[in-house]
Write an enzyme that holds these catalytic residues in place. Structure first.
Site: not given
Ligand code: UDP
Length: 479
Positions: A29, A127, A382, A399
């Site tokens: 985060h 957030d 990424e 995930q």
């Protein structure tokens, strides 16, 4: 707040606008928050970062920003490693910081009043899991923007959560009623490509009540804010973003992938071992398997053994990140985590093990040919940008859903479902990295390169994310 006629960047500026940030104090985060701060700073905004003492950022890496520590008494000191502990940690953080944040923010606003001619606060970017702190800011007259550091698909799932309970995909009874094992492979018809097992709370009834609360708070944080900022890009999640836009009354700014878009300095909480970049320099193009499970996920000692032997038996060069604490229940004397006895001898000269890597640079290195990841959203993005195929072994939270997109929608990787087993690992590595003999491998690598090209386009001049940053800047100036 604020007034018309001010630009953040330039010529007509009479007063500078300041953007306040408050992130969740976890690596996945903190990184996107600093990347976003970097983008806005480059557009002329002044930046103030509020933060907890727990996992405090290194202010010396960001000399142009102001940092305001917020007391977080009562917060558990350890980093969470399961969905339940993470959610409890987030609740504790909201509670612990409410009063100290109010005090710190009120003091800042008062100070600002005295310099009103030079500068004023435009908004707080927080957030989406910090609803309590957003309420505090709005109570003091500061508009808020919610930052989501996960995918658009994940937030769409958040918004659909009550419907999924009503339809029976998820048990609404909470702790007593986990979803049956046999139902886990059912497709979620209203939310393709998810199966029930890809939904964060599906496998365990114990976390259902907590998930319901944390999700409803995040949705509420977004709906009550002046906009949603999300680290994704249109070519990656066009349908998911369209669906969010039609369901939300607030503007949605998809401005990712932030790590390529932003000039941010490192916000790593752990010391990165840069020696692995020299080691990569000595390896052949696309020859190395990079293995990392992010900052929070943990595994059993036997999973680590299967991981290690799968890598060793693949015969490929590898760079393996073994973060301290990655093995559940290992005694503190076993730091770094212990690999099987003969692993070192079997792989000598062929691999490197580090406790933390400069991941973005590693993935961008031409020697890296594939990425074994836990599919945290930052790692997934990424990997997408690096254009390498991904081997997905998700652990918790979003995930599983991210892994589903990698292997089922973008088809740039393979999922390792179920128990980790060395034979399955070896076979998957060989499919992804095999030189020409596997059609699947060639296709995976081709699609991964194409997706990386689309990512680069989105942040290039006049790309979708680049244009959305302009819109975001104008939106902040209008608040
Ligand atoms: N990361 C890193 N070095 C490592 C492993 C991970 O810098 O050795 C960074 C990675 O680049 C990513 C972040 O840590 O930006 C992890 O975030 P992610 O969302 O992937 O997973 P999480 O840690 O939240 O599970």
């Amino acid at each position: 707040m604020g007034s018309v006629g001010h630009t953040a960047t330039g010529t007509r500026t009479r007063r500078r606008r300041r953007v306040l940030f408050f992130s969740l104090p976890y690596q996945g985060h903190i990184n996107p928050m600093f990347q976003l701060a970097g983008l806005l700073h480059a557009r002329g905004f002044a930046i103030t970062v509020f933060h907890t003492h727990f996992n405090a950022p290194d202010a010396s890496q960001h000399p142009a920003y102001d940092f305001v520590p917020v007391q977080d008494d009562g917060m558990p000191a350890d980093s969470p490693d399961t969905v339940q502990v993470t959610v409890e940690h987030m609740f504790a953080l909201n509670r612990a910081c409410e009063a100290p944040f109010r005090e710190r923010l009120a003091a800042l606003l008062e100070q600002q009043q005295q310099h009103a001619r030079e500068e004023d606060v435009a908004c707080l970017v927080a957030d989406a899991h910090l609803l309590t702190l957003m309420d505090v800011a709005r109570g003091l007259g500061v508009p808020t923007l919610a930052l989501r550091t996960g995918s658009a698909a994940c937030f769409r799932w958040f918004m659909a959560f009550p419907m999924l309970c009503d339809k029976g995909y998820l048990s609404a009874q909470g702790v007593q009623s986990p979803v049956a094992e046999s139902q886990l492979d059912m497709p979620v018809m209203e939310l393709p490509p998810y199966r029930v097992r890809d939904l964060p709370s599906a496998a365990s009834g114990a976390t259902h009540g907590l998930m319901r609360e944390v999700i409803s708070r995040a949705v509420s944080a977004v709906k009550t804010s002046s906009g949603l900022i999300i680290n994704t890009f249109d070519a990656l999640e066009a349908d998911e973003l369209a669906s969010l836009r039609s369901d939300l009354a607030v503007p949605v700014f998809d401005i990712g992938p932030l790590h390529v878009h932003s000039p941010a300095a490192s916000s790593s909480l752990l010391q990165q071992d840069r020696g692995c970049l020299d080691w990569l320099d000595a390896q052949g193009p696309a020859s190395v398997l990079y293995v990392s499970f992010g900052s929070l996920a943990s595994m059993s000692a036997s999973d680590l053994a299967e991981t290690a032997w799968g890598i060793a038996n693949s015969g490929r060069p590898f760079l393996l990140v073994l973060r301290p604490g990655i093995v559940r229940g290992a005694p503190p004397t076993q730091q770094p985590p212990q690999l099987p006895d003969s692993f070192d001898a079997e792989t000598r000269g062929r691999g490197m093990v580090v406790s933390w890597a400069p991941q973005e640079e590693v993935l961008a290195h031409p020697a890296v040919g594939a990425f074994w990841t836990h599919c945290g959203w930052n790692s997934t993005l990424e990997g997408v940008c690096a254009g390498v195929p991904m081997l997905c072994h998700p652990c918790f939270g979003d995930q599983m859903g991210n892994a589903r997109y990698v292997d089922h929608v973008w088809r740039t990787g393979l999922s390792l479902d179920g128990e980790l087993e060395r034979g399955k690992v070896e076979a998957a590595i060989s499919t992804m990295m095999g030189s020409g003999e596997s059609e699947t491998g060639t296709e995976l690598r081709g699609r991964a390169r194409e997706l990386s090209r689309r990512a680069a386009e989105s942040v290039a001049k006049a790309g979708s994310s680049d244009l959305n940053v302009d819109k975001l800047v104008n939106h902040i100036l209008s608040l």
